[in-house]
Scaffold this motif. Structure first.
Motif, short mmCIF file in Angstrom:
data_model
loop_
_atom_site.label_atom_id
_atom_site.label_comp_id
_atom_site.label_asym_id
_atom_site.label_seq_id
_atom_site.Cartn_x
_atom_site.Cartn_y
_atom_site.Cartn_z
N LEU A 1 0.67 -0.69 0.12
CA LEU A 1 0.34 0.18 0.51
C LEU A 1 0.72 0.85 0.21
CD1 LEU A 1 -2.35 -0.76 -0.23
CD2 LEU A 1 -1.52 -2.74 1.67
N THR A 2 0.63 1.78 -0.93
CA THR A 2 1.82 3.07 -1.00
C THR A 2 1.16 3.93 -2.03
OG1 THR A 2 4.09 3.89 -1.67
CG2 THR A 2 2.59 1.68 -2.93
N PRO A 3 1.05 5.50 -1.54
CA PRO A 3 0.44 6.60 -2.29
C PRO A 3 1.21 6.70 -4.40
CG PRO A 3 1.95 7.83 -0.42
CD PRO A 3 1.75 5.92 -0.60
N PHE B 1 -6.41 3.03 -6.49
CA PHE B 1 -8.03 1.05 -6.87
C PHE B 1 -8.67 1.99 -7.13
CE2 PHE B 1 -10.23 -1.18 -3.04
CZ PHE B 1 -9.80 -2.17 -4.03
N ASN B 2 -10.01 1.06 -7.70
CA ASN B 2 -11.13 1.08 -7.85
C ASN B 2 -12.34 -0.48 -7.96
OD1 ASN B 2 -10.60 -0.88 -10.41
ND2 ASN B 2 -9.95 0.80 -11.79
N GLN B 3 -12.97 -0.95 -8.39
CA GLN B 3 -14.05 -1.29 -8.35
C GLN B 3 -13.42 -2.65 -8.95
OE1 GLN B 3 -16.32 -1.79 -5.62
NE2 GLN B 3 -16.33 -4.40 -6.68
N ILE C 1 -0.52 -0.96 -4.49
CA ILE C 1 -1.91 -0.20 -4.52
C ILE C 1 -1.75 1.53 -4.01
CG2 ILE C 1 -4.33 -0.42 -4.46
CD1 ILE C 1 -3.74 -3.38 -5.60
N SER C 2 -2.73 2.83 -4.41
CA SER C 2 -2.75 3.34 -3.67
C SER C 2 -4.79 3.83 -3.87
CB SER C 2 -2.65 4.55 -4.61
OG SER C 2 -2.55 6.07 -4.56
N ILE C 3 -4.55 4.79 -2.25
CA ILE C 3 -6.39 4.22 -2.80
C ILE C 3 -6.65 5.56 -2.91
CG2 ILE C 3 -6.70 3.02 -0.92
CD1 ILE C 3 -7.74 4.60 1.72
N GLY C 4 -6.15 6.30 -2.97
CA GLY C 4 -6.25 7.99 -3.51
C GLY C 4 -5.52 8.10 -3.58
N ASP C 5 -5.11 10.42 -4.11
CA ASP C 5 -3.73 11.23 -4.16
C ASP C 5 -3.82 11.57 -3.32
OD1 ASP C 5 -3.39 9.82 -7.10
OD2 ASP C 5 -4.16 11.83 -8.25
N LEU D 1 -4.76 1.98 7.02
CA LEU D 1 -5.83 2.53 6.64
C LEU D 1 -6.28 1.70 5.45
CD1 LEU D 1 -7.28 6.00 8.39
CD2 LEU D 1 -7.11 3.64 8.80
N ALA D 2 -5.66 1.67 4.54
CA ALA D 2 -5.30 2.06 2.87
C ALA D 2 -5.79 0.41 2.70
CB ALA D 2 -4.33 1.87 2.10
#
Ligand code: ADE
Length: 225
Positions: A86-88, A93-95, A130-134, A142-143
């Motif tokens: 998990l890294t920015p 990440f998406n559906q 994978i990043s969960i957002g910018d 949390l990611a």
């Protein structure tokens, strides 16, 4: 499905996995979630998992040795479909990614901290970043929780009304239509008449039309517009 999460703060997300649908998935035997404290895998007498970066830049870097020992021991027990970091700076990440990962048998998720992790871990172990957002979080915990939630909830049998997972926003590139419950009239705020009409086909048409309208207004990119 089995998910192994490697972290220096297991307590940060432990409670999350013991609630609601995540808990139910585990009780039903559909998901196994194991948290591993990285500090248990260091041979350092002070249980240090970070060190100064070569080259003199600011901040601390996660050391290669404890991560190597933890991942190598997990991989000796079973085959993993993916080892996720998990890294920015990872893929956003998406559906569709959640759908694909929900078909896996075994996943490892590594949560980063400090300035980053020794790049050799990324080169030698990680199969997906994978990043969960910018935006930048203080760590990957949390990611990882976000990924696990979105993956586990769509494993068949986890949500009893499977239809409800399939009709989520994004499953068909449309935002979900509005939903209402009783009372039909609250302080004069009325539920749309069509939903009270009992005409099943007309209701489905209305929902689709609402979904398209909301998507066009709020997320036209999903319609390629
Ligand atoms: N770690 C720190 N920020 C993150 C992000 N946006 N996504 C995934 N992992 C992270």
């Amino acid at each position: 499905m089995r998910i192994d999460i490697i972290t220096i703060f297991p307590e940060m997300i432990e409670g999350f996995f013991n609630c609601s649908i995540m808990k139910r998935a585990q009780v039903k035997g559909l998901a196994e979630i194991h948290l591993h404290n990285l500090r248990d895998w260091t041979t350092d007498k002070h249980r240090r998992v970070d060190d100064y970066p070569f080259g003199g830049t600011a901040g601390m870097v996660m050391k290669v040795e404890p991560v190597d020992r933890c991942i190598t021991s997990l991989k000796a027990e079973r085959d993993y479909d993916e080892v996720i970091f998990l890294t920015p700076d990872g893929e956003q990440f998406n559906q569709p990614m959640a759908n694909t990962l929900s078909l896996a048998n075994n996943l490892i998720m590594l949560c980063g901290h400090f300035k980053g992790i020794d790049y050799r871990i990324r080169e030698h172990f990680i199969t997906k970043e994978i990043s969960i957002g910018d935006y930048v979080l203080t760590g990957g915990e949390l990611a990882a929780a976000v990924l696990v939630d979105s993956i586990v909830r769509i494993i068949p049998g986890v949500i009893s009304d499977e239809q409800s997972a399939l009709s989520d926003s994004f499953q068909d590139n449309l935002l979900a239509p509005p939903v209402y419950t009783r009372p039909a009239d609250y302080k004069g705020w009325r539920v749309p008449d069509i939903l009270l009409s009992g005409h099943e086909a007309k209701i489905r048409d209305w929902e689709l039309q609402q979904a398209v309208e909301r998507t066009r207004a709020l997320r036209p990119d999903l319609l390629g517009e």
